[in-house]
Design an enzyme around this catalytic site. Structure first.
Site, PDB file in Angstrom:
ATOM      1  N   ASN A  44       3.094  -2.347   3.578  1.00  0.00           N
ATOM      2  CA  ASN A  44       3.265  -0.929   3.235  1.00  0.00           C
ATOM      3  C   ASN A  44       4.048  -0.147   4.279  1.00  0.00           C
ATOM      4  O   ASN A  44       4.632   0.881   3.960  1.00  0.00           O
ATOM      5  CB  ASN A  44       1.907  -0.293   2.980  1.00  0.00           C
ATOM      6  CG  ASN A  44       1.393  -0.703   1.614  1.00  0.00           C
ATOM      7  OD1 ASN A  44       2.156  -0.708   0.642  1.00  0.00           O
ATOM      8  ND2 ASN A  44       0.142  -1.103   1.533  1.00  0.00           N
ATOM      9  N   HIS A  72      -5.618  -8.286   2.010  1.00  0.00           N
ATOM     10  CA  HIS A  72      -4.775  -7.370   1.244  1.00  0.00           C
ATOM     11  C   HIS A  72      -3.991  -8.138   0.189  1.00  0.00           C
ATOM     12  O   HIS A  72      -2.964  -8.745   0.490  1.00  0.00           O
ATOM     13  CB  HIS A  72      -3.843  -6.625   2.224  1.00  0.00           C
ATOM     14  CG  HIS A  72      -3.032  -5.551   1.592  1.00  0.00           C
ATOM     15  ND1 HIS A  72      -1.816  -5.145   2.078  1.00  0.00           N
ATOM     16  CD2 HIS A  72      -3.261  -4.802   0.490  1.00  0.00           C
ATOM     17  CE1 HIS A  72      -1.338  -4.190   1.303  1.00  0.00           C
ATOM     18  NE2 HIS A  72      -2.192  -3.959   0.339  1.00  0.00           N
ATOM     19  N   GLU A 104      -1.945 -10.538   2.675  1.00  0.00           N
ATOM     20  CA  GLU A 104      -1.831 -10.128   4.077  1.00  0.00           C
ATOM     21  C   GLU A 104      -3.243 -10.177   4.642  1.00  0.00           C
ATOM     22  O   GLU A 104      -4.130  -9.486   4.121  1.00  0.00           O
ATOM     23  CB  GLU A 104      -1.356  -8.663   4.136  1.00  0.00           C
ATOM     24  CG  GLU A 104       0.027  -8.427   4.632  1.00  0.00           C
ATOM     25  CD  GLU A 104       0.330  -6.942   4.838  1.00  0.00           C
ATOM     26  OE1 GLU A 104       1.079  -6.659   5.770  1.00  0.00           O
ATOM     27  OE2 GLU A 104      -0.152  -6.080   4.103  1.00  0.00           O
TER      28      GLU A 104
END
Ligand SMILES: NC(=O)c1ccc[n+]([C@@H]2O[C@H](COP(=O)([O-])OP(=O)(O)OC[C@H]3O[C@@H](n4cnc5c(N)ncnc54)[C@H](O)[C@@H]3O)[C@@H](O)[C@H]2O)c1
Length: 295
Positions: free
Chosen positions: A189, A139, A151
């Site tokens: 997130n 990510h 990530e």
């Protein structure tokens, strides 16, 4: 490993392709749309030009980077020699499951399959393939050539060997990898999206205007960018989809997307990529928008 295929040439895909190519990987950039590929390469060129102008890289570095990128609209051809695939196509679960089934069929047996998904379960994506131990989340953050974090998400079946390879590649790209387990929203997130959603809710409730909300967070909390501006950069459709995944995954109303966000996405106001979100990015209003953002 020298060949990396990137699926999707949109906001994230072109940044990921740029980052690998600048570190001398051969990048096969694949998209179903030729227009997206052309736009992606134009964006990479523009970003490299900016780096040359700032004397961060030379003109030769720019040319070498561009020469390392080849574009394809045919996935089967594009992934033929890939040691790693980084998928950065549209955030839609059915689309990603189909892409990973195809990647599993077309890629060599030892190819690692990574997804840049913001929120979809890596375990679920991995289960669509016959090599779940070689499927992982990678990510990247937007804009990819600048942001340091990756990530790395371990799905339920991801092997330690796959993790180690992807961690090493991330370091070679000059990024800082962080190991994360596979739960909705991962870490970034899960924390960021409720804040963005609350900023939209604050606007929806009429507590303050767009610029006022962003100014409070920039000057009051030392955030480099206000949450509404950040949402425009991420893409409002992407924000909505991440919130929905967390809402469904945790069955918790605190992740329910604000009705204003839902309406804006339905109206096609997706932020920077569509030319309008919380700010106006149309050519005629660009100067005014930039002035507001930096106010
Ligand atoms: N935008 C962000 O800030 C951000 C940050 C981190 C992660 N992500 C994730 O990255 C992924 C891509 O997001 P984005 O913002 O770049 O989206 P985007 O809409 O800008 O680009 C998506 C691209 O995928 C292409 N595409 C669609 N179906 C395809 C297929 N079958 N094969 C090849 N290409 C296909 C589209 O043509 C488009 O060019 C999503 O999973 C998103 O959650 C986005």
């Amino acid at each position: 490993m020298k060949n990396v295929a990137v699926i999707g040439a949109g906001t994230m895909g072109n940044g990921i392709a740029h980052t690998f190519a600048q570190k001398d990987y051969k990048v096969q950039l694949i998209d179903i749309s030729q227009a997206s590929l052309d736009k992606g390469v134009a964006t990479i060129t523009k970003n490299l030009d900016r780096m040359v102008a700032k004397e961060r890289i030379t003109e030769e570095d720019k040319q070498r980077t561009l020469n390392n990128i080849t574009t394809y609209t045919n996935m089967e051809e594009g992934v033929e020699y890939a040691g790693l695939v980084v998928e950065a196509a549209t955030e839609n679960v059915d689309l990603k499951l189909k892409i990973f089934q195809d990647l599993d069929r077309f890629c060599p047996d030892d190819t690692i399959l990574a997804s840049n998904t913001s929120s979809i379960s890596i375990t679920k994506i991995a289960a669509a393939t016959s090599r779940p131990e070689m499927v992982i989340g990678m990510h990247f953050m937007n804009p990819v050539p600048i942001m340091k974090l990756v990530e790395i998400i371990k799905g339920y079946s991801t092997s330690q060997e796959t993790y180690n390879m992807v961690e090493e590649i991330s370091k070679k790209l000059g990024k800082v990898p962080v190991e994360v387990n596979d739960y909705p929203g991962f870490v970034a997130n899960r924390i960021l999206m409720p804040m963005i959603n609350e900023a939209i809710e604050t606007l929806y409730n009429g507590v303050a205007g767009v610029q006022e909300i962003d100014t409070v967070m920039k000057l009051g909390m030392a955030h480099p960018m206000g949450p509404l501006q950040l949402a425009d950069f991420i893409g409002l459709d992407v924000c909505l989809s991440i919130l929905n995944v967390m809402y469904d995954g945790f069955k918790n109303p605190k992740y329910a997307p604000c009705p204003l966000l839902v309406n804006m996405v339905m109206a096609g106001k997706l932020g920077v990529k569509s030319g309008e979100g919380f700010y106006d990015y149309s050519e005629s209003r660009k100067a005014e928008t930039v002035a507001k953002m930096f106010a």
